[in-house]
Design an enzyme around this catalytic site. Structure first.
Site, PDB file in Angstrom:
ATOM      1  CG  HIS A 144      -1.911  -1.068   1.304  1.00  0.00           C
ATOM      2  ND1 HIS A 144      -2.814  -1.319   0.290  1.00  0.00           N
ATOM      3  CD2 HIS A 144      -2.164  -1.991   2.279  1.00  0.00           C
ATOM      4  CE1 HIS A 144      -3.582  -2.351   0.637  1.00  0.00           C
ATOM      5  NE2 HIS A 144      -3.200  -2.781   1.829  1.00  0.00           N
ATOM      6  N   GLY A 152      -1.872   2.334   4.965  1.00  0.00           N
ATOM      7  CA  GLY A 152      -2.309   0.978   5.316  1.00  0.00           C
ATOM      8  C   GLY A 152      -1.240   0.128   5.969  1.00  0.00           C
ATOM      9  CG  ASP A 180      -3.053  -8.444   1.539  1.00  0.00           C
ATOM     10  OD1 ASP A 180      -2.166  -8.762   2.353  1.00  0.00           O
ATOM     11  OD2 ASP A 180      -4.021  -7.697   1.841  1.00  0.00           O
ATOM     12  CG  HIS A 182      -6.682  -5.215   2.840  1.00  0.00           C
ATOM     13  ND1 HIS A 182      -6.099  -6.125   3.693  1.00  0.00           N
ATOM     14  CD2 HIS A 182      -7.756  -4.695   3.495  1.00  0.00           C
ATOM     15  CE1 HIS A 182      -6.796  -6.151   4.833  1.00  0.00           C
ATOM     16  NE2 HIS A 182      -7.795  -5.307   4.738  1.00  0.00           N
ATOM     17  CG  ASP A 263      -4.867  -9.834   4.587  1.00  0.00           C
ATOM     18  OD1 ASP A 263      -4.569 -10.441   3.557  1.00  0.00           O
ATOM     19  OD2 ASP A 263      -4.726  -8.592   4.733  1.00  0.00           O
ATOM     20  CE1 TYR A 302      -2.456  -6.500   9.512  1.00  0.00           C
ATOM     21  CE2 TYR A 302      -4.047  -7.518   8.023  1.00  0.00           C
ATOM     22  CZ  TYR A 302      -3.016  -6.620   8.249  1.00  0.00           C
ATOM     23  OH  TYR A 302      -2.540  -5.866   7.218  1.00  0.00           O
TER      24      TYR A 302
HETATM   25 ZN   LIG Z   1      -4.232  -7.052   3.564  1.00  0.00          ZN
END
Ligand SMILES: [Zn+2]
Length: 379
Positions: A144, A152, A180, A182, A263, A302
């Protein structure tokens, strides 16, 4: 315990894969109360050691220097990040301008060295990949970060440097695949005007940063595959086999860079995708096989149990080891000792404490996923 290597995954590469790491990742980071204030790379490394997968050792990642970093990042931003780390303080103007020293992107002791080491590791990974091996750098994947600031949880954009290194070597077609949860916005934007790079991102729809919408093609240089919550293994392997691999075949990459964030796995507290780690390992191996040179990076993630097991098992697959049915006592003790403020004790899956592999999570392939495949393949 020593597990014998199989040639199943490594057969298409003629040189042994490489694990790139650094002692830097053993130090605490991101302060307290941040989703990244959990051991991630170090857990993966410890698990790999426990099952005998790092007997050849790791290659130490160098830190990228100022001149290297400013190839993509603005010099004033790099200087401000360095100074904030040195002083342990971010002036209000720098906080506003560079988005550092915030709850999202906190300045902690060693932040500059850590971020610059991730860039150095991804550059090294790209160089070694050019020799024809798979280079694995799980500390990478900070996709990011922007030229002029943090975003991010990412301070410097190491995947961009991996791609630049491959282009510098004269390659004309570099594929970037972002798995990912995101959208890989920083990398997509960095190469949106470069016809030598093609980017594909599969991410959860509706998540931060809100970009990477269906139909966003960046003049044909990108494909975005936002997927709904509850995205299962069957849907994922459908999109890999019927969208990502055909797109790769069309582009015919000379090298591929993969951001393999943890994630999208079931149990991650910041996403609602529902994949098993086995499904993502399979996908990464298929994508690495689309080009002669492959760089595999980490990314988000996470949940300390799912992250550590995913990145450890990914190295096992890349290096061609057989996955153990259950983990040795020292690995189990390590997993039992982890904790995470974002996950309630009753939500800790007992399997996370004893095994590397998740049970598969097959399911129906929703119409939305099939139409997404049709859309991204449309010329
Ligand atoms: Zn992510």
């Amino acid at each position: 315990m020593k597990l014998r290597a199989t040639s199943q995954d490594a057969a298409h590469k003629d040189m042994s894969p490489l694990f790139i790491g650094s002692e830097v990742y053993r130090r605490s980071a991101y302060g307290r109360n941040h989703p990244l204030a959990i051991p991630r790379v170090e857990t993966a490394v410890a698990l790999c050691r426990s099952v005998g997968w790092l007997e050849q050792g790791m290659v130490e990642s160098p830190a990228a220097d100022f001149a290297t970093l400013t190839r993509f990042h603005d010099p004033d931003y790099v200087a401000a990040l360095f100074e904030a780390d040195r002083a342990g303080f971010v002036p209000a103007e720098a906080r506003r301008r560079y988005n550092i020293g915030t709850l999202e992107n906190p300045v902690f002791p060693g932040v500059f060295e850590r971020a610059a080491t991730a860039v150095g590791g991804s550059i090294l990974a790209a160089r070694r990949a050019l020799e024809g091996r798979i280079a694995y750098h799980p500390a990478g994947g900070t996709h990011h970060a922007r030229p002029g600031g943090a975003s991010g949880f990412c301070f410097l954009n190491d995947p961009v440097f991996a791609v630049l290194t491959l282009l510098d070597a004269g390659l004309g077609r570099v594929l970037y695949v972002d798995l990912d949860a995101h959208h890989g916005d920083g990398v997509e934007d960095a190469f949106a005007a470069d016809s030598h790079v093609f980017t594909i991102s599969i991410h959860e729809s509706g998540r931060w940063p809100g970009t990477g919408l269906r139909g966003d093609l960046r003049q044909g240089r990108a494909r975005n595959l936002p997927v709904p919550p509850g995205f299962n293994d069957s849907e994922f392997s459908f999109l890999i086999d019927e969208a990502v691999l055909p797109l790769a075949a069309r582009f015919c990459p000379e090298a591929v860079v993969i951001t393999a964030g943890a994630d999208p796995l079931a149990g991650d507290p910041l996403s609602k995708m529902d994949l098993s780690n086995v499904a993502v390992w399979d996908a990464v191996m298929k994508v690495t096989a689309t080009a002669r040179a492959a760089v595999v990076l980490g990314g988000g993630g996470y949940n300390p149990w799912t992250v550590g097991r995913f990145w450890a098992g990914l190295w096992g697959r890349i290096a061609g080891y057989a996955l153990p049915a259950c983990l040795p006592d020292d690995a189990r003790a390590l997993l039992a000792g982890l904790s995470c403020d974002l996950i309630d004790d009753e939500d800790v899956d007992p399997n996370w404490l004893i095994s590397l592999s998740d049970p598969p999570n097959p399911g129906a392939i929703r119409d939305d996923i099939r139409s997404l495949r049709d859309e991204v393949l449309a010329p």
